[in-house]
Design a protein around this motif. Structure first.
Motif, PDB file in Angstrom:
ATOM      1  N   UNK A  32      25.494  72.813   1.793  1.00  0.00           N
ATOM      2  CA  UNK A  32      26.818  72.966   1.209  1.00  0.00           C
ATOM      3  C   UNK A  32      26.864  72.955  -0.304  1.00  0.00           C
ATOM      4  N   UNK A  33      28.018  73.357  -0.872  1.00  0.00           N
ATOM      5  CA  UNK A  33      28.178  73.443  -2.326  1.00  0.00           C
ATOM      6  C   UNK A  33      28.166  72.089  -3.024  1.00  0.00           C
ATOM      7  N   UNK A  34      28.474  71.019  -2.294  1.00  0.00           N
ATOM      8  CA  UNK A  34      28.461  69.687  -2.903  1.00  0.00           C
ATOM      9  C   UNK A  34      27.178  68.937  -2.558  1.00  0.00           C
ATOM     10  N   UNK A  35      26.166  69.681  -2.128  1.00  0.00           N
ATOM     11  CA  UNK A  35      24.929  69.058  -1.667  1.00  0.00           C
ATOM     12  C   UNK A  35      24.151  68.454  -2.820  1.00  0.00           C
ATOM     13  N   UNK A  36      23.202  67.592  -2.441  1.00  0.00           N
ATOM     14  CA  UNK A  36      22.291  67.019  -3.414  1.00  0.00           C
ATOM     15  C   UNK A  36      20.908  67.642  -3.239  1.00  0.00           C
ATOM     16  N   UNK A  37      20.053  67.382  -4.197  1.00  0.00           N
ATOM     17  CA  UNK A  37      18.689  67.896  -4.115  1.00  0.00           C
ATOM     18  C   UNK A  37      17.743  66.772  -3.712  1.00  0.00           C
ATOM     19  N   UNK A  38      16.528  67.155  -3.347  1.00  0.00           N
ATOM     20  CA  UNK A  38      15.497  66.190  -2.959  1.00  0.00           C
ATOM     21  C   UNK A  38      14.342  66.335  -3.949  1.00  0.00           C
ATOM     22  N   UNK A  39      13.972  65.264  -4.593  1.00  0.00           N
ATOM     23  CA  UNK A  39      12.872  65.293  -5.562  1.00  0.00           C
ATOM     24  C   UNK A  39      11.568  65.045  -4.822  1.00  0.00           C
ATOM     25  N   UNK A  40      10.637  65.991  -4.948  1.00  0.00           N
ATOM     26  CA  UNK A  40       9.412  65.964  -4.155  1.00  0.00           C
ATOM     27  C   UNK A  40       8.202  65.828  -5.079  1.00  0.00           C
ATOM     28  N   UNK A  41       7.395  64.807  -4.821  1.00  0.00           N
ATOM     29  CA  UNK A  41       6.189  64.594  -5.625  1.00  0.00           C
ATOM     30  C   UNK A  41       5.170  65.689  -5.351  1.00  0.00           C
ATOM     31  N   UNK A  42       4.543  66.181  -6.441  1.00  0.00           N
ATOM     32  CA  UNK A  42       3.489  67.194  -6.307  1.00  0.00           C
ATOM     33  C   UNK A  42       2.352  66.871  -7.284  1.00  0.00           C
ATOM     34  N   UNK A  43       1.802  65.684  -7.179  1.00  0.00           N
ATOM     35  CA  UNK A  43       0.728  65.293  -8.097  1.00  0.00           C
ATOM     36  C   UNK A  43      -0.472  66.219  -7.906  1.00  0.00           C
TER      37      UNK A  43
END
Length: 489
Positions: A32-43
């Motif tokens: 949806x337009x009010x969605x949040x994002x997910x921060x994903x580690x990529x070391x």
């Protein structure tokens, strides 16, 4: 020594359901337009800002290997939808997990496997029929705006995307690319290709462009090894003082040098170019040029030799512009029957490339050149992650525009799915599962952020079919085989 572990019956199925459910709960925040994002580690690389269901599902690794099977199934179905539509990945994961839970509960209550499969097929058919009935054609500007805003996730990009969609037209193509600086919109007129003149010797001294007005076009599906092969034809155009563009699959160095020498010596209005693209694409584009200009394709396959060129086999164009890197054809003389036949061939190429997204997009661009052309939308951002998010949102909206124009739109925000599920009645096995996307969107605040959202009908129907197929394959599990593995710290 590599060992395997066997997980049987209810234990295996419950763990698979648990793994799928964990991924779905994680993915739902991107809806949806009010969605949040997910921060994903990529070391050791920088973190990835996940804004789609597929981005998130791709990076989920669960400790329990059986649960990981469920997570992998969600990843696979998200990839399928992403590859086909570029959007709907969070919805398909959310729906697939909900359907899997419903089927698992039914089997736990003692529903026989065959009866469960038949009930699922019947209910899916009813839902698809309800979605199809509720679809309305995208006829008005407001309809298009709502589809764009729903897919793009808000009003930020909507004006630019709306303008791009209008300028491309129903059969055009919108290409979204990174901007060097600020946002920009460019409309490519005419039949345009990457790949320009064969040699700068065809241009006037110091000129960066060749323009041929009311030019003849000869298209040759083959390699020109010697200018002697086309000498008689060139002599005719030199004597007539008529412009000619010669397009071939390739030219030898000797042929290229002697052609340039002929132009410099005689001042003839002759130019040559190698057919655009590489490999099979070169032949595709050569055929497109021939169809657009009304030229007969010379070569062994077509049975026409360059030594027997006749006027009726030569194409025409009102104008051709060539630079070192680009070629454009305007006002080709191709007739309607030939153009319609070529468009049908390209649509066939698109259908055959349904499992190869890159090839499918390239064929769609070919088709667009025969209609309104290609509109290039360049998008920037203050940071690289912000630019990537904006480009991803725009690409999803472009796919939604194309899908909605093909099949019409339905109520978005999970509303159409919810209503179709409720229509199945209280005794249905899967009815409540179809409310899952709506519930997730409500939690994200989408119902307050978007007024009357609209989704492409055929996209949602494809999501339903793929989610149901995934759930049905997982719920039938009797044994799971896993291999012990060590997770990175």
């Amino acid at each position: 020594m590599v060992t395997t572990r066997l997980h049987f019956a209810d234990d295996a199925r419950r763990r698979i359901v648990r793994g799928a459910t964990q991924v779905a709960r994680l993915v739902e925040v991107t809806l949806g337009p009010a969605a949040r994002t997910v921060l994903i580690e990529r070391a050791p690389a920088g973190p990835l800002v996940g804004s789609s269901g597929y981005d998130v599902a791709l990076h989920v690794e669960l400790v329990c290997p059986v649960e990981q099977i469920g997570a992998q199934a969600m990843r696979n179905v998200a990839w399928e939808v992403s590859d086909r539509w570029g959007d709907g990945t969070a919805t398909v994961v959310c729906l697939a997990a909900a359907l899997l839970q419903s089927l698992d509960r039914a089997e736990t209550r003692g529903c026989e496997r065959r009866a469960l499969a038949e009930a699922l097929d019947a209910e899916i058919d009813e839902v698809v029929a309800a979605l199809t009935r509720s679809a309305t054609p995208v006829m008005e500007d407001d309809d298009l705006r709502r589809v764009i805003e729903t897919a793009a996730g808000g009003p930020d990009l909507s004006p630019l995307l709306f303008e791009a969609a209008l300028r491309a037209g129903p059969q055009g193509y919108v290409d979204v690319v990174p901007a060097a600086e600020s946002d920009a919109l460019e409309v490519v007129q005419g039949l345009a290709f990457d790949g320009g003149w064969l040699s700068p010797s065809f241009a006037a001294s110091g000129a960066d462009r060749i323009v041929l007005e009311n030019t003849y076009v000869v298209a040759f599906d083959g390699a020109v090894q010697s200018i002697d092969e086309i000498g008689p034809m060139l002599d005719v155009f030199v004597r007539m003082d008529q412009p000619l563009l010669f397009v071939a699959t390739s030219f030898s160095e000797d042929a290229k040098e002697r052609l340039g020498s002929l132009v410099r010596r005689t001042g003839a209005k002759i130019a040559a170019m190698r057919a655009p693209g590489e490999g099979d694409w070169r032949r595709f584009h050569l055929g497109d040029i021939a169809a657009a200009t009304g030229a007969t394709l010379f070569g062994d396959e077509g049975g026409y030799s360059l030594r027997t060129v006749r006027p009726e086999l030569i194409g025409r164009a009102k104008k051709v512009e060539l630079t070192a890197k680009e070629s454009r054809f305007y006002g080709g003389a191709g007739g309607l029957p030939e153009l319609d036949f070529r468009k049908a061939q390209i649509r066939g190429d698109i259908a055959r490339s349904r499992y190869l997204s890159l090839d499918r997009e390239r064929h769609e661009k070919r088709l667009a050149l025969f209609f309104s052309g290609i509109v290039t939308l360049s998008l920037g951002g203050r940071t690289e992650p912000e630019r990537a998010l904006r480009i991803g949102s725009a690409q999803r909206a472009v796919q939604a525009i194309r899908a909605a124009r093909q099949s019409g739109s339905i109520a978005g925000g999970g509303l159409a799915l919810r209503d179709a599920g409720r229509a199945l009645g209280n005794g249905s096995i899967t009815g409540r599962a179809f409310e899952a996307p709506f519930r997730a969107l409500s939690v994200n605040g989408a119902t307050d952020a978007t007024v009357s959202p609209r989704d492409p009908c055929n996209l949602v129907i494809d999501v339903v079919h793929r989610a149901a197929a995934t759930a049905a394959s997982l719920v039938s599990t009797n044994v799971a085989i896993t291999h012990p593995r060590r997770l990175a710290n």
